[in-house]
Design an enzyme around this catalytic site. Structure first.
Site, mmCIF file in Angstrom:
data_model
loop_
_atom_site.group_PDB
_atom_site.id
_atom_site.type_symbol
_atom_site.label_atom_id
_atom_site.label_comp_id
_atom_site.label_asym_id
_atom_site.label_seq_id
_atom_site.Cartn_x
_atom_site.Cartn_y
_atom_site.Cartn_z
ATOM 1 N N ARG A 50 0.781 -1.183 0.098
ATOM 2 C CA ARG A 50 -0.016 -0.013 -0.023
ATOM 3 C C ARG A 50 0.762 1.373 0.049
ATOM 4 O O ARG A 50 0.577 2.184 -0.589
ATOM 5 C CB ARG A 50 -0.937 0.179 1.166
ATOM 6 N N TYR A 103 -17.141 17.659 -14.622
ATOM 7 C CA TYR A 103 -17.524 16.333 -14.364
ATOM 8 C C TYR A 103 -18.713 15.982 -13.650
ATOM 9 O O TYR A 103 -18.401 16.472 -12.157
ATOM 10 C CB TYR A 103 -16.276 15.584 -14.414
ATOM 11 N N ASP A 176 -8.202 19.979 -13.646
ATOM 12 C CA ASP A 176 -8.433 18.410 -14.203
ATOM 13 C C ASP A 176 -8.412 18.593 -15.503
ATOM 14 O O ASP A 176 -8.991 19.201 -16.280
ATOM 15 C CB ASP A 176 -10.113 18.055 -13.797
ATOM 16 N N LYS A 201 -9.414 7.558 -18.669
ATOM 17 C CA LYS A 201 -9.947 7.899 -20.147
ATOM 18 C C LYS A 201 -8.593 8.134 -20.870
ATOM 19 O O LYS A 201 -8.152 7.049 -21.395
ATOM 20 C CB LYS A 201 -10.429 9.514 -19.667
HETATM 21 C C1 LIG Z 1 -14.033 10.317 -15.519
HETATM 22 C C2 LIG Z 1 -14.026 11.613 -15.290
HETATM 23 C C3 LIG Z 1 -13.333 11.938 -13.767
HETATM 24 C C4 LIG Z 1 -13.506 10.673 -12.684
HETATM 25 O O1 LIG Z 1 -12.748 9.834 -12.933
HETATM 26 P P1 LIG Z 1 -12.956 8.096 -12.810
HETATM 27 O O2 LIG Z 1 -11.890 7.596 -12.811
HETATM 28 O O3 LIG Z 1 -14.135 7.687 -13.233
HETATM 29 O O4 LIG Z 1 -13.456 8.237 -10.844
HETATM 30 C C5 LIG Z 1 -13.002 13.036 -13.387
HETATM 31 N N1 LIG Z 1 -13.031 14.269 -14.324
HETATM 32 C C6 LIG Z 1 -13.153 13.875 -15.508
HETATM 33 C C7 LIG Z 1 -13.025 15.210 -16.366
HETATM 34 C C8 LIG Z 1 -13.645 12.631 -16.078
HETATM 35 O O5 LIG Z 1 -13.733 12.672 -17.298
#
Ligand SMILES: *Cc1c(COP(=O)(O)O)cnc(C)c1O
Length: 386
Positions: A50, A103, A176, A201
């Site tokens: 961890r 998001y 982000d 993504k």
């Molecule tokens: C999918 C997404 C998230 C969250 O990510 P997860 O891996 O699904 O927890 C945060 N910000 C954006 C812009 C996203 O597309």
């Protein structure tokens, strides 16, 4: 070293030490714990998985390099990365300013957990105007949370200007960067303090792993978040680390193809009589195209559009496609299509959706890297059915 080279070499060097085999890829280390010969000395610094794992370390080194950061930390999902960042940075009673078009899951985390359960105050503002951010600053503002371009309306905010403003007030800026990936946008180079990714993504890019990452250069902040990573434990599994490490090698190639297809599809939609409007930062018709050109080195693979038909027609349209899977998520090699109001953004209250301009009939495409001719033909045939 250029981006493409770092994406292949940083974090993965053949090991020629006595007894090692010179693997050209980083081995997948699955052990949960590490034996030591001498009670006082953890072997090569590793104690328990961890806390640290060699495959994860390799990925963290690679991801830091891609965002031009000193450090990266990876987590079990994008939201786990966000949660860890908040736990490290915020206390009850602190104030956060966030872009109002986020998001959906991020907004749910902010509102339902950090605000409602832990008393963190959140102001949602239209960050396209720097003045809206300035006017929202309070004495207890600790964090400004940006997403650019936003999901799904692809609104931009000026990372450089907002970071300057934030730093005059000793406020930390997190961006982000999931939609652009470090290949097309590097927020730290524009002055932001922390970059957030859902590696689920584009970074992983093959729709077969859920993960998240934070990249930053501040040593003190890194120590704080690393403490939470270990103490709260939302780590990424070694197998996912291995998968993502592998995926980063083709990130530049994939992003170029995503963008090439997205430009063609945005152009096609823009000329289609059954389409009311197309939103893509690479189109000159995008109201913030100039800012896009300034702060990004490309426009990505996400395209949103509105039909000039009702919601039923929008549903029929997406259901009639062959190569675009009707699915949430984005950033994989395969094309995906969805209706945000019914899917990814269903957790955003209807009146809030209306306020930010998210129409019920809006359609969002994550353009994949199939051949553009097949994608365009598929869209063309679905249009004929509505
Ligand atoms: C999918 C997404 C998230 C969250 O990510 P997860 O891996 O699904 O927890 C945060 N910000 C954006 C812009 C996203 O597309």
């Amino acid at each position: 070293m250029k981006f493409e080279t770092r994406a292949i070499h940083v974090g993965e060097k053949p090991n020629f030490k006595e007894g090692a085999t010179g693997d050209v890829t980083q081995p997948l280390h699955l052990a949960s714990t590490y034996a030591r010969k001498d009670v006082d000395t953890p072997t090569a610094g590793y104690e328990y998985a961890r806390t640290a794992n060699p495959t994860r370390d390799a990925l963290q080194e690679r991801l830091a390099s891609l965002e031009e950061a000193r450090y990266a930390l990876v987590f079990g999902s994008g939201l786990a990365a966000e949660t860890s960042l908040f736990l490290a940075l915020l206390n009850s009673g602190d104030h956060v300013i966030a872009f109002d078009d986020l998001y959906g899951g991020t907004r749910r985390l902010f509102t339902r957990i950090f605000d409602e359960k832990f008393g963190v105050q959140i102001s949602y503002v239209d960050a396209r105007e720097v003045d809206n951010v300035r006017n929202a600053i309070r004495d207890n503002t600790k964090l400004i949370w940006l997403e650019t371009p936003t999901n799904p309306l692809l609104k931009l905010c000026d990372i450089k200007a907002i970071s300057q403003l934030a730093h005059e007030h000793n406020i930390t800026v997190a961006v982000d960067n999931t939609f652009m990936s470090p290949y097309f946008q590097q927020p730290l180079m524009l002055g932001a303090d922390i970059v957030v990714h859902s590696t689920t993504k584009y970074i992983n890019g093959h729709s077969d792993s859920v993960g998240g990452a934070l990249m930053l250069s501040d040593e003190f902040l890194h120590e704080k978040i690393k403490f939470v990573q270990n103490a709260a434990g939302a780590i990424l599994s070694p197998f996912d680390c291995y998968m993502i490490l592998r995926s980063t090698k083709t990130l530049s190639v994939r992003m170029r193809e995503h963008q090439k297809n997205a430009l063609l599809i945005a152009g096609f939609l823009g000329n289609h009589p059954k389409v009311n409007r197309v939103i893509y930062p690479g189109l000159e018709s995008h109201p913030q195209h100039q800012l896009a050109v300034q702060q990004m080195s490309g426009f990505g693979g996400m395209v949103s559009f509105e039909l000039d038909r009702d919601l039923d027609a929008a549903k029929r349209f997406v259901e009639n496609l062959n190569y675009f899977a009707v699915a949430e998520s984005l950033g994989g090699v395969e094309s995906l299509i969805e209706l945000p109001a019914l899917m990814t953004h269903a957790s955003v209250p209807a009146e809030e959706r209306k306020k930010i301009g998210l129409a019920d009939g809006l359609i969002r495409i994550s353009v994949g890297i199939e051949h553009a001719d097949d994608l365009l033909q598929d869209l063309d045939e679905a249009f004929k059915k509505i």
